[in-house]
Motif scaffolding. Structure first.
Motif, PDB file in Angstrom:
ATOM      1  N   GLN A   1      51.677 -15.235 -20.598  1.00 34.24           N
ATOM      2  CA  GLN A   1      51.780 -15.085 -19.152  1.00 34.24           C
ATOM      3  C   GLN A   1      53.160 -14.516 -18.825  1.00 34.24           C
ATOM      4  N   THR A   2      53.213 -13.588 -17.849  1.00 27.14           N
ATOM      5  CA  THR A   2      54.474 -12.952 -17.474  1.00 27.14           C
ATOM      6  C   THR A   2      54.956 -13.494 -16.129  1.00 27.14           C
ATOM      7  N   PHE A   3      56.251 -13.833 -16.061  1.00 32.05           N
ATOM      8  CA  PHE A   3      56.889 -14.277 -14.822  1.00 32.05           C
ATOM      9  C   PHE A   3      57.886 -13.208 -14.387  1.00 32.05           C
ATOM     10  N   SER A   4      57.822 -12.844 -13.115  1.00 34.65           N
ATOM     11  CA  SER A   4      58.720 -11.841 -12.547  1.00 34.65           C
ATOM     12  C   SER A   4      59.533 -12.486 -11.437  1.00 34.65           C
ATOM     13  N   SER A   5      60.770 -12.042 -11.293  1.00 32.69           N
ATOM     14  CA  SER A   5      61.687 -12.691 -10.343  1.00 32.69           C
ATOM     15  C   SER A   5      61.729 -11.952  -9.019  1.00 32.69           C
ATOM     16  N   ILE A   6      62.034 -12.698  -7.965  1.00 34.99           N
ATOM     17  CA  ILE A   6      62.396 -12.147  -6.658  1.00 34.99           C
ATOM     18  C   ILE A   6      63.629 -12.897  -6.192  1.00 34.99           C
ATOM     19  N   GLN A   7      64.425 -12.273  -5.326  1.00 31.38           N
ATOM     20  CA  GLN A   7      65.637 -12.911  -4.842  1.00 31.38           C
ATOM     21  C   GLN A   7      65.290 -13.928  -3.764  1.00 31.38           C
ATOM     22  N   ALA A   8      65.779 -15.170  -3.961  1.00 31.48           N
ATOM     23  CA  ALA A   8      65.522 -16.212  -2.970  1.00 31.48           C
ATOM     24  C   ALA A   8      66.317 -15.965  -1.705  1.00 31.48           C
ATOM     25  N   THR A   9      67.501 -15.360  -1.821  1.00 38.53           N
ATOM     26  CA  THR A   9      68.336 -15.045  -0.670  1.00 38.53           C
ATOM     27  C   THR A   9      69.247 -13.890  -1.051  1.00 38.53           C
ATOM     28  N   THR A  10      69.591 -13.081  -0.072  1.00 37.64           N
ATOM     29  CA  THR A  10      70.488 -11.955  -0.339  1.00 37.64           C
ATOM     30  C   THR A  10      71.948 -12.331  -0.153  1.00 37.64           C
ATOM     31  N   ASN A  11      72.216 -13.391   0.606  1.00 38.77           N
ATOM     32  CA  ASN A  11      73.599 -13.841   0.848  1.00 38.77           C
ATOM     33  C   ASN A  11      73.823 -15.153   0.107  1.00 38.77           C
ATOM     34  N   THR A  12      74.552 -15.084  -1.013  1.00 37.68           N
ATOM     35  CA  THR A  12      74.800 -16.289  -1.825  1.00 37.68           C
ATOM     36  C   THR A  12      76.228 -16.796  -1.674  1.00 37.68           C
ATOM     37  N   SER A  13      76.937 -16.314  -0.659  1.00 33.05           N
ATOM     38  CA  SER A  13      78.333 -16.720  -0.505  1.00 33.05           C
ATOM     39  C   SER A  13      78.472 -18.200  -0.149  1.00 33.05           C
ATOM     40  N   ARG A  14      77.425 -18.810   0.382  1.00 37.47           N
ATOM     41  CA  ARG A  14      77.490 -20.230   0.765  1.00 37.47           C
ATOM     42  C   ARG A  14      76.951 -21.160  -0.314  1.00 37.47           C
ATOM     43  N   TYR A  15      76.580 -20.590  -1.470  1.00 39.15           N
ATOM     44  CA  TYR A  15      75.964 -21.416  -2.523  1.00 39.15           C
ATOM     45  C   TYR A  15      76.864 -21.444  -3.767  1.00 39.15           C
ATOM     46  N   ALA A  16      76.789 -22.595  -4.473  1.00 37.37           N
ATOM     47  CA  ALA A  16      77.567 -22.753  -5.705  1.00 37.37           C
ATOM     48  C   ALA A  16      76.874 -23.773  -6.596  1.00 37.37           C
ATOM     49  N   ALA A  17      77.190 -23.720  -7.902  1.00 37.63           N
ATOM     50  CA  ALA A  17      76.685 -24.708  -8.858  1.00 37.63           C
ATOM     51  C   ALA A  17      77.818 -25.715  -9.133  1.00 37.63           C
ATOM     52  N   ALA A  18      77.555 -26.998  -8.994  1.00 36.32           N
ATOM     53  CA  ALA A  18      78.595 -28.032  -9.126  1.00 36.32           C
ATOM     54  C   ALA A  18      78.238 -28.987 -10.260  1.00 36.32           C
ATOM     55  N   VAL A  19      79.272 -29.364 -11.016  1.00 39.17           N
ATOM     56  CA  VAL A  19      79.116 -30.326 -12.109  1.00 39.17           C
ATOM     57  C   VAL A  19      80.179 -31.413 -11.921  1.00 39.17           C
TER      58      VAL A  19
END
Length: 646
Positions: free
Chosen positions: A73-91
């Motif tokens: 099975q093939t999975f293809s991506s789409i952009q969830a949002t075009t503006n990612t300036s307000r998002y970050a990954a935190a650890v």
């Protein structure tokens, strides 16, 4: 990456990933994931059927499913949002919060591109079955005419539209090549190594100046003090004017700007948009320069919307062609409320986008009725300004004559099949009695003359006026006793005994003089002219007269023809047109200037005599006839003689 169509508890971490590829600039990712074909939830027969539809029965290295069963099975991506300036990954680790900014958030969804491949296979098989011997078909294919078009220089506006089009975006996306990747699972050592980059490598906390603020400074950053906001005047589009700006323009520009934006408007609405106290007569004078009257409403002229040397934004058609097509659409709405788009397109032969634009300017689509005129007929304006309405009608007759020649049609082709019958006119008995008494008074003078002639015997001869063979010919009566009968058959000439020389003539006589003056001036300019062309020139003449100064009302073809013959300077040329001619009846009636008092009159009469024998004559025949009758004739005289007939 996110998998929105799958529950968070059912991850793909333990599923075998067969391939992965990426387009970095577009942030597109595709993953191929194996399917558990031995699962009780998997339908093997359906998987085999899908593989057969996609790859067929043969084996090829390009087959999507090499195992003859749908096992991946093939999975293809789409952009969830075009503006990612307000998002970050935190650890969070050992009391420290490590934040990493994101450049993209992708959602992985199943791709069904294999269904498109199956459809293509089906179409190929059908084409092969129906096509037969392709080489024979190619040999027997007939030559077809093609149209060669040269690309015009692309404007900046057209370039922007092309860049934003779906086709251009698809082409740009296809140009970027795929970069093939190696997939590493969550528990793989390489994945663990990459996760270490989520932690800040600097041990000196002083470098993080944004995270060492005092509570007061941090609060000020969260809630900055209020500042006086400067009121910025909004900037509108370049083609939009406010009402305040509009009223600073001259009256003519105000009317032109309003009509260019609204396209169709009643006169009352136009007066409401202008400043209070504006003179309606001045507005009427301005509106006739930029608009035409259609069903009592004003519609902007075509040359205002499509200026000279411009082209259609849809098809590149020149403005002159667009104006003719739009004038035809407007003329159709002068005849009836609704028109059919297919009928319009079949006559003006313009691209569908341009035809739709013409109709959208003045009409709206209605179910089972085609396109209906936007506004109801403004009967009040037609009654109040009958002189303007009459002048506009004359102008439309001139436009109709031009359109008939360009598009080769007749007005009778568009006359509605079911026309409303006029209301019957009821005349009471008292009115009939009054009319009979008036006719008796009018005939009394004639009877008295007949009686005196009989008494005088042969000593006095009374000139007998010829009896007209026309019915219901109007009589010269006073204003108090005139009863309109609805028929006008002609006007008396200046030499007629009915002409009133003391008062300057009745309105009908005045119109007759004006009409004969127009006829003489026209023939001295054109020499030879058909009745159809004379009508067109007359309509243009009436339309060019100032508002309220026109003396012409309901001039029929018969009146116009009588005016030519009564001028005593023109005669009808009986040209023998063939029976199968395409010329209209009015185009077969040819009149020529007969008497001007010049020596050249005899040349012209001789030429007319030649054309009474044949409707098409060669120049050398005319030259020979002139030389036979009048001697040597110069080339300049022959050119002067023949040019009006070409």
């Amino acid at each position: 990456m996110q998998y929105p169509v799958r529950p968070a508890t059912m991850t793909y971490d333990d599923v075998t990933h067969l391939a992965a590829k990426i387009k970095p600039k577009q942030q597109r990712v595709e993953l191929e994931i194996s399917m558990d074909t031995v699962s009780p939830n998997y339908c093997r027969s359906k998987g085999e059927q899908i593989a057969l539809n996609v790859d067929g029965t043969g084996y090829d290295e390009t087959n999507t499913y090499s195992a003859k069963i749908m096992d991946k099975q093939t999975f293809s991506s789409i952009q969830a949002t075009t503006n990612t300036s307000r998002y970050a990954a935190a650890v969070f680790r050992k009391g420290e919060l490590h934040v990493t900014p994101l450049t993209g958030i992708l959602q992985m969804r199943p791709s069904f591109s294999y269904l498109d491949k199956a459809d293509n296979k089906t179409r190929e098989r059908e084409a092969a079955n129906e096509g037969g011997d392709s080489s024979q078909d190619e040999a027997e294919e007939e030559a077809k005419a093609i149209t060669v078009r040269f690309a015009r220089p692309e404007s900046e506006q057209a370039r922007q539209r092309r860049i934003q089009s779906y086709e251009f975006l698809q082409k740009k996306q296809a140009e970027e090549p795929w970069v093939h990747l190696t997939y590493h699972g969550v528990k793989d050592g390489r994945s663990d190594h990459e996760r270490q980059y989520l932690f800040c490598q600097s041990v000196d906390a002083s470098e993080n100046s944004e995270l060492v603020k005092t509570p007061k400074e941090y609060l000020a950053m969260l809630m900055p003090p209020l500042a006086e906001e400067k009121v910025v005047k909004p900037v509108g589009p370049s083609n939009v004017l406010s009402m305040a700006q509009l009223r600073t323009l001259p009256l003519g520009e105000q009317v032109k700007t309003l009509m260019k934006n609204v396209k169709v408007m009643p006169f009352a609405n136009l007066m409401g948009l202008l400043a209070s106290g504006t003179d309606s007569t001045s507005v009427l004078r301005c509106i006739q320069q930029v608009a035409l009257l259609v069903q009592g409403n004003w519609v902007v002229k075509s040359d205002v919307l499509y200026p000279k040397n411009t082209f259609s934004a849809h098809s590149g058609v020149p403005a002159e062609v667009l104006c003719r097509g739009r004038d035809f659409v407007m003329w159709r709405f002068t005849l009836e409320r609704s028109v059919m788009r297919k009928e319009i397109a079949s006559i003006i032969k313009l691209p569908p986008e341009d035809v739709k634009e013409f109709l959208e300017h003045v009409a709206a689509p209605r179910a089972n009725r085609g396109w209906e005129f936007l506004l109801p007929t403004d009967v009040d304006f037609i009654k109040k300004h009958s002189d303007v309405a009459h002048r506009q009608n004359m102008l439309w007759l001139g436009i109709q004559s031009k359109l008939e020649k360009v598009f080769n049609f007749s007005k009778e082709d568009f006359v509605p099949k079911k026309s409303a019958q006029p209301d019957p006119v009821h005349i009471s008995g008292e009115q009939r009695l009054k009319m009979a008494q008036e006719r008796a008074q009018e005939n009394q003078s004639t009877l008295q003359k007949d009686l005196e002639a009989r008494r005088a015997g042969s000593s006095i001869h009374i000139k007998q006026e010829p009896v007209s063979d026309r019915e219901d010919e109007p009589m010269d009566t006073s204003c108090s006793s005139s009863i309109p009968n609805g028929s006008l058959n002609g006007y008396p000439s200046a030499t007629s005994p009915d002409f009133d020389h003391t008062n300057g003539g009745s309105p009908a006589n005045t119109a007759s003089l004006e009409l004969q003056d127009f006829v003489i001036k026209t023939f001295r300019k054109h020499f030879v002219i058909t009745l159809n062309e004379l009508k067109r020139l007359f309509n243009l003449h009436v339309a060019s007269m100032p508002v309220g100064q026109s003396v012409f009302h309901s001039i029929s073809d018969h009146m116009l023809q009588d005016a030519i013959l009564l001028s005593q300077q023109c005669k009808q040329i009986m040209v023998p047109f063939p029976a199968q001619t395409k010329a209209a009846p009015d185009e077969q009636k040819v009149f020529g200037l007969w008497e001007t008092g010049e020596d050249f009159d005899k040349h012209r009469r001789l030429l007319y005599d030649v054309f009474t024998k044949n409707y098409r004559v060669r120049r050398n025949i005319i030259q020979a006839r002139l030389a036979q009758e009048l001697g040597d004739v110069s080339k300049a005289d022959i050119d002067r003689l023949c040019c009006p007939l070409i």
